[in-house]
Design a protein around this motif. Sequence first.
Motif, short mmCIF file in Angstrom:
data_model
loop_
_atom_site.label_atom_id
_atom_site.label_comp_id
_atom_site.label_asym_id
_atom_site.label_seq_id
_atom_site.Cartn_x
_atom_site.Cartn_y
_atom_site.Cartn_z
N PRO A 67 0.93 -1.03 -0.34
CA PRO A 67 -0.08 0.12 0.12
C PRO A 67 1.20 1.34 -0.43
CG PRO A 67 -0.85 -1.83 1.76
CD PRO A 67 0.70 -2.40 1.58
N VAL A 68 2.02 1.28 0.43
CA VAL A 68 2.99 2.23 0.31
C VAL A 68 3.46 2.84 -1.22
CG1 VAL A 68 3.75 1.74 3.05
CG2 VAL A 68 4.84 1.72 0.85
N ILE A 69 3.49 2.44 -1.95
CA ILE A 69 4.09 1.84 -3.87
C ILE A 69 3.54 3.76 -4.17
CG2 ILE A 69 4.65 1.03 -5.90
CD1 ILE A 69 6.30 0.10 -3.54
N PRO A 70 2.91 3.88 -4.41
CA PRO A 70 1.72 4.65 -5.03
C PRO A 70 2.29 6.04 -4.22
CG PRO A 70 -0.10 3.49 -4.29
CD PRO A 70 1.61 2.68 -3.57
N GLU A 71 2.25 6.24 -3.03
CA GLU A 71 2.89 7.62 -2.21
C GLU A 71 3.98 7.57 -2.40
OE1 GLU A 71 1.28 10.32 -0.73
OE2 GLU A 71 -0.70 8.89 -0.09
N THR A 95 17.36 3.48 -0.17
CA THR A 95 17.57 2.98 0.36
C THR A 95 17.13 1.93 1.40
OG1 THR A 95 19.13 4.15 1.12
CG2 THR A 95 19.40 2.80 2.45
N PHE A 96 15.30 2.73 1.97
CA PHE A 96 14.38 2.14 1.34
C PHE A 96 13.20 0.76 0.69
CE2 PHE A 96 9.65 2.69 0.64
CZ PHE A 96 9.00 1.61 1.76
N LEU A 97 14.28 0.87 -0.93
CA LEU A 97 13.05 0.84 -1.60
C LEU A 97 14.28 -0.96 -0.99
CD1 LEU A 97 12.25 3.22 -4.01
CD2 LEU A 97 11.00 1.63 -3.16
N LYS A 98 15.79 -0.43 -1.25
CA LYS A 98 16.66 -1.59 -1.25
C LYS A 98 16.37 -2.82 -0.26
CE LYS A 98 21.39 -2.56 -0.32
NZ LYS A 98 22.53 -1.99 -0.09
N LEU A 99 15.55 -2.39 0.99
CA LEU A 99 15.05 -2.67 2.10
C LEU A 99 14.03 -3.27 1.69
CD1 LEU A 99 16.95 -0.63 5.04
CD2 LEU A 99 17.60 -2.60 4.42
N MET A 100 13.27 -3.00 1.17
CA MET A 100 12.13 -3.11 1.26
C MET A 100 12.21 -4.26 -0.12
SD MET A 100 8.11 -2.09 0.26
CE MET A 100 7.61 -0.94 1.51
N SER A 102 12.01 -6.91 -3.88
CA SER A 102 11.28 -7.54 -4.44
C SER A 102 10.79 -8.76 -4.32
CB SER A 102 12.05 -8.04 -6.15
OG SER A 102 11.33 -8.22 -6.99
N PRO A 103 9.29 -8.23 -4.76
CA PRO A 103 8.33 -8.48 -5.49
C PRO A 103 7.76 -6.71 -5.01
CG PRO A 103 7.46 -9.89 -4.50
CD PRO A 103 8.42 -9.61 -4.53
N THR A 104 7.39 -6.31 -4.23
CA THR A 104 6.98 -4.87 -3.90
C THR A 104 7.47 -4.05 -4.53
OG1 THR A 104 7.07 -6.19 -1.26
CG2 THR A 104 6.16 -3.60 -1.58
N ILE A 105 8.80 -4.20 -4.76
CA ILE A 105 9.26 -2.47 -5.56
C ILE A 105 9.29 -2.15 -6.87
CG2 ILE A 105 10.47 -2.25 -3.80
CD1 ILE A 105 13.09 -2.28 -5.29
N ASP A 106 8.94 -3.81 -7.58
CA ASP A 106 8.45 -4.08 -8.64
C ASP A 106 7.97 -3.23 -10.16
OD1 ASP A 106 10.25 -6.09 -8.18
OD2 ASP A 106 9.08 -7.87 -8.98
N PRO A 107 6.75 -2.40 -9.58
CA PRO A 107 6.34 -1.66 -9.52
C PRO A 107 7.01 -0.44 -9.96
CG PRO A 107 4.35 -2.66 -7.83
CD PRO A 107 6.07 -2.67 -8.06
N LEU A 108 7.64 0.13 -9.14
CA LEU A 108 8.40 1.17 -9.51
C LEU A 108 9.37 1.17 -11.06
CD1 LEU A 108 8.72 1.76 -5.68
CD2 LEU A 108 7.34 3.36 -7.53
N ILE A 136 15.49 -5.94 -8.03
CA ILE A 136 14.71 -6.60 -8.58
C ILE A 136 15.59 -7.35 -9.84
CG2 ILE A 136 12.88 -5.96 -10.89
CD1 ILE A 136 12.89 -2.84 -8.69
N GLY A 137 16.68 -7.41 -10.01
CA GLY A 137 17.22 -8.01 -10.82
C GLY A 137 16.64 -8.74 -12.08
N SER A 138 17.48 -9.80 -12.73
CA SER A 138 16.49 -10.08 -13.92
C SER A 138 15.08 -11.50 -13.46
CB SER A 138 17.80 -11.27 -14.29
OG SER A 138 18.79 -10.55 -15.23
#
Length: 196
Positions: A67-71, A95-100, A102-108, A136-138
Motif C-alpha cells: 500500500p505504500v508504493i503509490p505514495e 535505501t528504503f526500496l532496497k530494504l523493502m 522485490s516483488p513489492t518495489i517492482d512497480p517502481l 529487482i534483478g532479472s
Amino acid sequence: PALGDLLAYSKLLYSKPGRYLTIMRIIQKIGYPANSAAIPFMIDHASDINSNGWEVAMTTLIEIGDPVIPEVRDALLFYSRNLDEYHDAIQGLATFLKLMGSPTIDPLLPELLYLLEAGTDENYVDEYALWPLRKIGSPKADVALVQIGKIISSKRSRHIRKAAIEALMDFDHSATRFLLPVIKECLADDEEIFRK
C-alpha cells in the motif's frame, strides 16, 4: 482517533526534531490500516537519512508493504523534478526500496529507470537507482542493462562505473551476454579497479 492531531502536532516540531522519533513510534504502534493517513509523513522521513525517525519510518513502511508504493511513486516523481536539489532524498528512498525488496518495489521500475538515465557525477541518482534495481534483478529489470552498459563504458567517475560493473552480478548472466564487448574493454582500462 488521535492520528490527525498527532500529524498536526508534528508540523510544529521543525525546531525540535528529536520528537519525531516518538511520533514515529506511536504511528508504528497504531498499525496499518489505521495509520494509513500517516504514510506520506513516514515517506518524508524515510527520504531523510538524517531524520531521528528514519529507521522507525522505514521499518513501519516495510511492515505496511504494497500500500505504500503509490505514495513512494509520488515522492519519486516530485524529487525527480530537481535531481540536484533532492538527490539526498532520493538516496534515502533508494535505501528504503532496497530494504523493502522485490516483488513489492517492482512497480517502481519506470521511475528507477528514469533515475538511472538521469544520473550525473553531481547528483549520483543513477548509483542510488542501482540499489533497488539490483534487488529487482532479472528478468524484470533487464531493461536497465543497456543503460548500465553505457555507464560502464562512459567517462563517468570511477565510483559509479565500478558500481555499474558490480550491479551486473545481480542479473542473469545470459541477459548480460550482450555486454561482453564492454566488459572486455574494462580489461584494458588504465584504472586497475576496472581491470579487476
